[in-house]
Design a protein around this motif. Sequence first.
Motif, short mmCIF file in Angstrom:
data_model
loop_
_atom_site.label_atom_id
_atom_site.label_comp_id
_atom_site.label_asym_id
_atom_site.label_seq_id
_atom_site.Cartn_x
_atom_site.Cartn_y
_atom_site.Cartn_z
N ASN A 27 0.83 -1.19 0.00
CA ASN A 27 0.00 0.00 0.00
C ASN A 27 0.87 1.25 0.00
O ASN A 27 0.54 2.24 -0.64
CB ASN A 27 -0.95 0.00 1.20
CG ASN A 27 -1.98 1.09 1.10
OD1 ASN A 27 -2.42 1.44 0.02
ND2 ASN A 27 -2.35 1.64 2.24
N ASP A 28 1.99 1.24 0.72
CA ASP A 28 2.89 2.39 0.77
C ASP A 28 3.55 2.63 -0.58
O ASP A 28 3.94 3.74 -0.89
CB ASP A 28 3.96 2.19 1.84
CG ASP A 28 3.37 2.28 3.25
OD1 ASP A 28 2.24 2.79 3.39
OD2 ASP A 28 4.03 1.82 4.19
N ARG A 29 3.73 1.59 -1.39
CA ARG A 29 4.34 1.72 -2.71
C ARG A 29 3.31 1.98 -3.80
O ARG A 29 3.67 2.20 -4.94
CB ARG A 29 5.14 0.47 -3.05
CG ARG A 29 6.44 0.38 -2.26
CD ARG A 29 7.17 -0.83 -2.67
NE ARG A 29 6.43 -1.97 -2.09
CZ ARG A 29 6.95 -3.11 -1.78
NH1 ARG A 29 8.21 -3.34 -2.01
NH2 ARG A 29 6.23 -4.07 -1.26
N ALA A 30 2.05 1.96 -3.46
CA ALA A 30 1.00 2.15 -4.44
C ALA A 30 1.05 3.58 -5.00
O ALA A 30 1.53 4.49 -4.34
CB ALA A 30 -0.37 1.88 -3.80
N THR A 31 0.58 3.74 -6.21
CA THR A 31 0.54 5.06 -6.82
C THR A 31 -0.84 5.33 -7.41
O THR A 31 -1.60 4.41 -7.70
CB THR A 31 1.60 5.18 -7.94
OG1 THR A 31 1.31 4.23 -8.95
CG2 THR A 31 3.00 4.99 -7.41
N ALA A 32 -1.12 6.58 -7.57
CA ALA A 32 -2.36 7.02 -8.22
C ALA A 32 -1.99 8.18 -9.13
O ALA A 32 -1.03 8.91 -8.88
CB ALA A 32 -3.38 7.47 -7.18
N ALA A 59 4.16 14.37 -7.45
CA ALA A 59 4.89 14.99 -8.56
C ALA A 59 3.87 15.65 -9.47
O ALA A 59 2.84 15.06 -9.79
CB ALA A 59 5.70 13.95 -9.31
N VAL A 60 4.17 16.87 -9.91
CA VAL A 60 3.24 17.62 -10.75
C VAL A 60 3.91 17.94 -12.08
O VAL A 60 5.04 18.43 -12.11
CB VAL A 60 2.82 18.95 -10.06
CG1 VAL A 60 1.82 19.69 -10.91
CG2 VAL A 60 2.27 18.68 -8.67
N SER A 61 3.20 17.65 -13.18
CA SER A 61 3.67 17.98 -14.52
C SER A 61 2.60 18.77 -15.25
O SER A 61 1.41 18.52 -15.07
CB SER A 61 3.97 16.70 -15.32
OG SER A 61 4.96 15.94 -14.69
N ILE A 62 3.04 19.70 -16.06
CA ILE A 62 2.14 20.46 -16.93
C ILE A 62 2.49 20.03 -18.35
O ILE A 62 3.63 20.20 -18.80
CB ILE A 62 2.31 21.97 -16.72
CG1 ILE A 62 2.04 22.31 -15.24
CG2 ILE A 62 1.40 22.76 -17.66
CD1 ILE A 62 2.45 23.69 -14.82
N ILE A 63 1.50 19.43 -19.04
CA ILE A 63 1.76 18.73 -20.31
C ILE A 63 0.94 19.36 -21.43
O ILE A 63 -0.26 19.62 -21.25
CB ILE A 63 1.41 17.24 -20.14
CG1 ILE A 63 2.26 16.66 -19.00
CG2 ILE A 63 1.63 16.48 -21.43
CD1 ILE A 63 1.90 15.27 -18.59
N ASP A 64 1.59 19.56 -22.60
CA ASP A 64 0.85 20.10 -23.73
C ASP A 64 0.10 18.98 -24.46
O ASP A 64 0.23 17.81 -24.10
CB ASP A 64 1.76 20.90 -24.67
CG ASP A 64 2.73 20.05 -25.47
OD1 ASP A 64 2.58 18.81 -25.54
OD2 ASP A 64 3.66 20.64 -26.06
N VAL A 103 0.88 10.48 -7.64
CA VAL A 103 0.87 10.40 -6.18
C VAL A 103 1.41 9.05 -5.74
O VAL A 103 0.91 8.01 -6.16
CB VAL A 103 -0.57 10.59 -5.63
CG1 VAL A 103 -0.55 10.62 -4.11
CG2 VAL A 103 -1.19 11.85 -6.20
N SER A 104 2.43 9.06 -4.90
CA SER A 104 3.00 7.83 -4.33
C SER A 104 2.63 7.75 -2.86
O SER A 104 2.59 8.76 -2.16
CB SER A 104 4.52 7.83 -4.47
OG SER A 104 4.89 7.87 -5.82
N ARG A 110 -8.71 9.42 -4.20
CA ARG A 110 -9.50 10.29 -3.32
C ARG A 110 -8.68 10.84 -2.16
O ARG A 110 -9.17 11.68 -1.40
CB ARG A 110 -10.72 9.52 -2.79
CG ARG A 110 -11.70 9.14 -3.90
CD ARG A 110 -12.79 8.27 -3.38
NE ARG A 110 -12.19 7.01 -2.90
CZ ARG A 110 -12.86 6.04 -2.33
NH1 ARG A 110 -14.15 6.14 -2.14
NH2 ARG A 110 -12.26 4.94 -1.94
N ASP A 111 -7.41 10.41 -2.04
CA ASP A 111 -6.56 10.91 -0.96
C ASP A 111 -6.00 12.30 -1.25
O ASP A 111 -5.36 12.90 -0.39
CB ASP A 111 -5.41 9.94 -0.68
CG ASP A 111 -5.86 8.74 0.13
OD1 ASP A 111 -6.96 8.79 0.72
OD2 ASP A 111 -5.12 7.74 0.18
N ILE A 112 -6.22 12.81 -2.47
CA ILE A 112 -5.82 14.18 -2.76
C ILE A 112 -6.95 14.90 -3.48
O ILE A 112 -7.80 14.28 -4.11
CB ILE A 112 -4.51 14.30 -3.58
CG1 ILE A 112 -4.71 13.81 -5.01
CG2 ILE A 112 -3.37 13.59 -2.91
CD1 ILE A 112 -3.56 14.22 -5.91
#
Length: 139
Positions: A27-32, A59-64, A103-104, A110-112
């Motif tokens: 669960n700690d290694r899970a990502t969304a 981590a946040v990315s802005i993608i075209d 999100v890691s 729903r956690d963010i």
Amino acid sequence: MKRLGALLAGVGLIVVSGATFSAQADNDRATAALFTPSIRATGFHCNAVNVSRKTLWIAVSIIDLTGMPLSAAPAAPATPGTQVSHDVDTSPTPTDAYCQFQVSGTGDPRDIRADLNSTLFHANADGTNTFLSRALEAH
């Protein structure tokens, strides 16, 4: 015979506790991943708030629209109730883009709570300026 039963019971407890620990580690290694809709703008402001009860890495990315990152921020820790943000300004050229949040630490999106606040600045031919702002929610 009682010793064999006690031995088997002890082994069973060890196996069960190991399985519980393994599930927690997974669960700690899970990502969304969450994404906003795309929008045409000159300013992109991506924000994510951790609403869970544990620290997450975001981590946040802005993608075209071609899939190329305009800008990317490495994963940052977000303790419960804190925000992670990333911005990019493409002025004076309007660009179509969206925010991606990786999100890691959880597999539950729903956690963010995340959104994209965009701004569009345009200089008009008559010397006036137009400024528009819009907010889009991530899913």
